[in-house]
Each structure stands twice: as C-alpha cells, then as structure tokens.
Design a protein around this motif. Structure first.
Motif, PDB file in Angstrom:
ATOM      1  N   PHE A 137     -51.515  61.242  70.139  1.00 51.05           N
ATOM      2  CA  PHE A 137     -52.287  61.476  69.188  1.00 51.05           C
ATOM      3  C   PHE A 137     -53.538  60.855  69.165  1.00 51.05           C
ATOM      4  O   PHE A 137     -53.656  59.542  69.501  1.00 51.05           O
ATOM      5  N   THR A 138     -54.602  61.632  68.802  1.00 50.06           N
ATOM      6  CA  THR A 138     -55.884  60.958  69.224  1.00 50.06           C
ATOM      7  C   THR A 138     -56.472  61.128  67.810  1.00 50.06           C
ATOM      8  O   THR A 138     -56.912  61.970  67.044  1.00 50.06           O
ATOM      9  N   ILE A 139     -57.165  59.868  67.404  1.00 52.12           N
ATOM     10  CA  ILE A 139     -58.167  59.495  66.487  1.00 52.12           C
ATOM     11  C   ILE A 139     -59.679  59.501  66.704  1.00 52.12           C
ATOM     12  O   ILE A 139     -59.834  58.441  67.534  1.00 52.12           O
ATOM     13  N   SER A 140     -60.463  60.080  66.043  1.00 54.22           N
ATOM     14  CA  SER A 140     -61.899  60.227  66.246  1.00 54.22           C
ATOM     15  C   SER A 140     -62.458  59.618  65.127  1.00 54.22           C
ATOM     16  O   SER A 140     -62.322  60.077  63.840  1.00 54.22           O
ATOM     17  N   LEU A 141     -63.034  58.524  65.195  1.00 52.62           N
ATOM     18  CA  LEU A 141     -64.065  57.812  64.082  1.00 52.62           C
ATOM     19  C   LEU A 141     -65.261  57.615  64.266  1.00 52.62           C
ATOM     20  O   LEU A 141     -65.702  57.523  65.418  1.00 52.62           O
ATOM     21  N   PRO A 142     -66.230  57.783  63.383  1.00 55.06           N
ATOM     22  CA  PRO A 142     -67.713  57.582  63.646  1.00 55.06           C
ATOM     23  C   PRO A 142     -67.926  56.050  63.957  1.00 55.06           C
ATOM     24  O   PRO A 142     -67.422  55.452  63.245  1.00 55.06           O
TER      25      PRO A 142
END
Length: 472
Positions: free
Chosen positions: A466-471
């Motif tokens: 599971f990949t989470i991308s955050l600024p």
C-alpha cells in the motif's frame, strides 16, 4: 494499416450510431441495387424488343417478296433472290425445308466459321425465344417464321441478327452503372454516418455532463442543451429531476448514518466500560462467565470502532471532517507509530528509509489512524512469522510511504474496488478477521483529505504494498 486497425478497435459494435448507420446503409444499398438491377433488365428488354421488331418485319416481308419473284421465275430462284435483297452484314437468313434441308441462305452465312454456323443452326432445332444468344464471344437475336408460296408451305425461315456491338456497349454501360451504384452507396453511407454522428452529439454531451457529476454536486447539477432536439431536452430535464431526488436521498442517508452512529456510540461506550469494570473483578466470575464477558466486550469494542468509522465517513461526506494540519518529520512520526503498533500486534515491523528528514504537513491523529489501519490490515492478512515493512522515500515534492506485507495477496480483479465502502474480497475470511470493509475506505478518505493519494499493488501468494503519497 496500423491506423485502420486503430480505427477498427475504436468502433463499438453495440453503439447506436453503428447500428443506425448499418441499417440505413443496408436499406439504401438494397434500394439502389434493386433500382440498378431493374434498370439493367429493362434496358436489356428494350434492346431485345427493338431487334426483335426488325427481325419480325423481315420475316413478314420475305414471304411477300418470294411470292412476287415466283411469278417471274422459279420459286427456288425467287426465294434466293428475296433473301439476297434482305440480307446484310448484320442480318443472316436461311430457309430450311420440312425435311431439314437448307433451301436457300444469305451469302453472309459463308463468312461465319463452321463452329459458329453449326451452333446457330443447332439453336433453331429448339423452340426459339426472343432473347440474346451468346455464340463464340458474339451475340445474336433469333426469330423464325413459316413461308408459304401459292398456298404451299415452302419451309421455315430463320432470321439472325448480329448485335455483338450493341450488346458489348450494353455490358459496359451496366458495369459503369454498377460501379456508379457502389460509389453512390459508399458516399451515401459516409454521409449517413456523419449525419447520425451529428444527430447523436447531444446525447454524448449529456453523457459527458453526467459523468463528471460527483455525489457532492448532485443537488446543484443542471443539465441543459441549447441546440438539442426536444426529445433530448426532455431527457435532460428528467435526468435533472432524477439527480435532485438522488441528492435528497443521499443527504437523508448521510444524516441517518450520522445520527444513528452518534446515538449508538455513547451507550455502547458505557456498556463497554461496565464490561471492562466487571472483567477486572475476575475473582467473582466463573470461567464461563469470564469468557462470555470477554466476548461481549470484544464485540462492543469492535462495534464502537465501526460506529466511529461511520461517523468519520459521514462527516467527510458532509464536509465537516476537519484536519489540523501541522508540520512533522515523517521519519520520527512513523517510528513512534511503529513502536505503538508492535506492542499490540506482536509482529516485527521494520522501517527502511532512504532520506532523512522528510518533512510533511499532516494531521497527526489522522495520519496515525491511517497507518494503524494499514498495519492492522497487514497483520490480519499475513502469517504470524512474516514481518511488516515500512519504506520511506522522497521524490521531489512528494513523500512516499509504503506498507509492505508477505500475506495472501489481493486478486487483480478486486484491487480497483478494495477502497470502496463495505467491499470485502473474501467474505468468509473477513468474518474470521473481524473486518467490515470500512478500514481502507477510511484510509482513502483521510489521505485525500490531507491532500495525498493511496494505491495498492498486490500479487497472490506474494503479499501487498500500500503506497501513500503526501505533499512535502
């Protein structure tokens, strides 16, 4: 060739445009084909009738000429004289006696080949019909009549007219008519396809307008097309009314879920507190009573978490889910959450980071809830002796968090739907692990609320990432 294949792949065999085009083009082709066929047949009949009339006139005149010549000379000589007067390069004549002997013939017959002459004579042995006969690449029209001189049957007259030149021109004209008909059908089909495409454009616009309407925009949606037909305008008005009713139903559902979740959470929390208080007095409980109370406390706690998730989703749908965004060092935040998760999960959780520090602006409690949900998901669907791995990375202005497990994996056909509410890949396994299908939906809602995105990669038997991308 590649462009043709690409266009062919883009054609929808079940589209209304294709069906209408094929239907109208087929009907037009049948009409034009029938018209061309009838025209060709009619022209052929006119050609045959004109030559037949000329031949019949010759067949009527010859007996009169023979009668006149017979008064001045022998009948056989008069017959030959009459035939020579009427014959020319295109008209062939001969007279056959009742015993099949040729009494007289035109000199033009001698110019024909033996095979052609034999075939023409053989045609006279059958009933003669007024039609075109093809003999050795040449075309002829035949006619027959009886000749009587002074009341005596002299024989059968056969008149043959060579129409090869006219028939060749007729065949060329029919071929030209066929080519013209095919070109006309192609042009007509293209014009029909273009017209149908233009006519269906309002329906496509309507489809595009409805495709971009989200759940939040249901009540504000107004579908209207200026230059559309009246039927399409009526459809747009009906869809607008339908969207309005859907908006009302959606709002009522959200209020219902929010109210029920809120009203049930408080009494269940009280019940759970009393159950925990009773369980702390284990000396006064039998083994059966203790097991029953532990089960009740566990189910109450699970129901409280479910109600809390429902409340969060209801608040997010209503726009009341607020985030307290602050800057944090993601590496330290992950390490803190991992230490907390290892205590209750009894699972080895490792952290792999390629850069430090990675600073992000998030809501601490929300990101904690997201990561604990993912850890809980990884623990539930993997073996107890396999680790859970956190991978941290920074790509330009984006922080990447990956939660990896070596579990059962998710089938490819389910990966696009696992973030939907109440969607569960395996119903039986979800009951055993206590899942209700809201955890990943909560993860997606919270991550997107903080300006990020979440995705999954998985293979059966190899685990999930599971990949989470955050600024940043």
């Amino acid at each position: 060739m590649k462009q043709i294949k690409r266009v062919w792949r883009n054609i929808d065999p079940f589209s209304l445009q294709l069906r209408l085009t094929i239907g109208i083009a087929t009907f037009s082709a049948l009409v034009l084909g029938s018209l061309a066929t009838w025209t060709s047949w009619k022209m052929q009949q006119i050609l045959i009738d004109s030559h037949k009339y000329n031949i019949e006139q010759i067949a009527k005149r010859l007996p009169r000429d023979v009668q006149i010549y017979s008064e001045m000379m022998q009948p056989e000589t008069g017959l030959q004289k009459a035939i020579d007067n009427l014959a020319n390069t295109n008209i062939l004549l001969w007279v056959k006696s009742p015993n099949n002997q040729i009494l007289a013939k035109s000199t033009t017959l001698d110019s024909l080949s033996d095979s052609m002459l034999a075939e023409l004579i053989s045609l006279t042995q059958m009933p003669i019909r007024s039609q075109v006969y093809k003999v050795n690449q040449s075309y002829f029209v035949l006619c027959g009549a009886s000749i009587e001189v002074q009341g005596k049957l002299l024989g059968e007259l056969f008149v043959v007219k060579d129409i090869t030149r006219e028939q060749t021109m007729f065949v060329v004209m029919v071929q030209s008519l066929g080519v013209t008909s095919i070109l006309a059908i192609i042009v007509l089909t293209a014009a029909i396809a273009f017209y149908i495409k233009r006519s269906l454009q309002p329906l496509r616009q309507l489809s595009q307008m409805t495709a971009v309407i989200s759940a939040e925009d249901l009540g504000k949606a107004q579908l209207y097309l200026d230059n559309a037909p009246s039927e399409v305008k009526e459809l747009a008005q009906t869809l607008t009314m339908l969207l309005s009713r859907l908006s009302q139903s959606w709002e009522q559902e959200r209020e219902f879920v929010s109210n029920v979740s809120h009203e049930l959470r408080t009494p269940l929390t009280i019940v759970h507190g009393y159950l925990q208080s009773v369980l702390r007095r284990q000396n006064n409980l039998t083994q059966t009573q203790q097991e029953a109370l532990e089960t009740a406390a566990s189910e109450a706690e699970r129901t409280i978490r479910l109600l809390q998730d429902l409340l969060d989703l209801a608040r997010a749908d209503s726009g009341y889910l607020h985030f307290q965004m602050k800057s944090y060092v993601l590496n330290d935040l992950i390490e803190e959450i991992v230490v907390m998760a290892e205590k209750y999960s009894d699972r080895v959780i490792t952290i792999e980071s390629t850069s430090y520090p990675i600073e992000v602006k998030v809501d601490y409690s929300r990101i904690k809830q997201v990561l604990l949900n993912l850890i809980d998901n990884a623990v539930k669907y993997s073996e107890a002796d396999t680790p859970v791995i956190f991978k941290l990375n920074q790509l330009k202005e984006t922080a990447i968090i990956q939660v990896c497990d070596k579990g059962y994996g998710i089938p490819l056909q389910h990966q696009a739907r696992i973030f939907e509410r109440f969607y569960r890949v395996d119903e039986s396994r979800s009951h055993m692990t206590g899942g209700c299908g809201l955890g990943l939906s909560i993860v997606k809602t919270l991550v997107e609320g903080m300006g990020g995105s979440v995705s999954v990669q998985s293979k059966l038997g190899e685990g999930s990432i599971f990949t989470i991308s955050l600024p940043v």
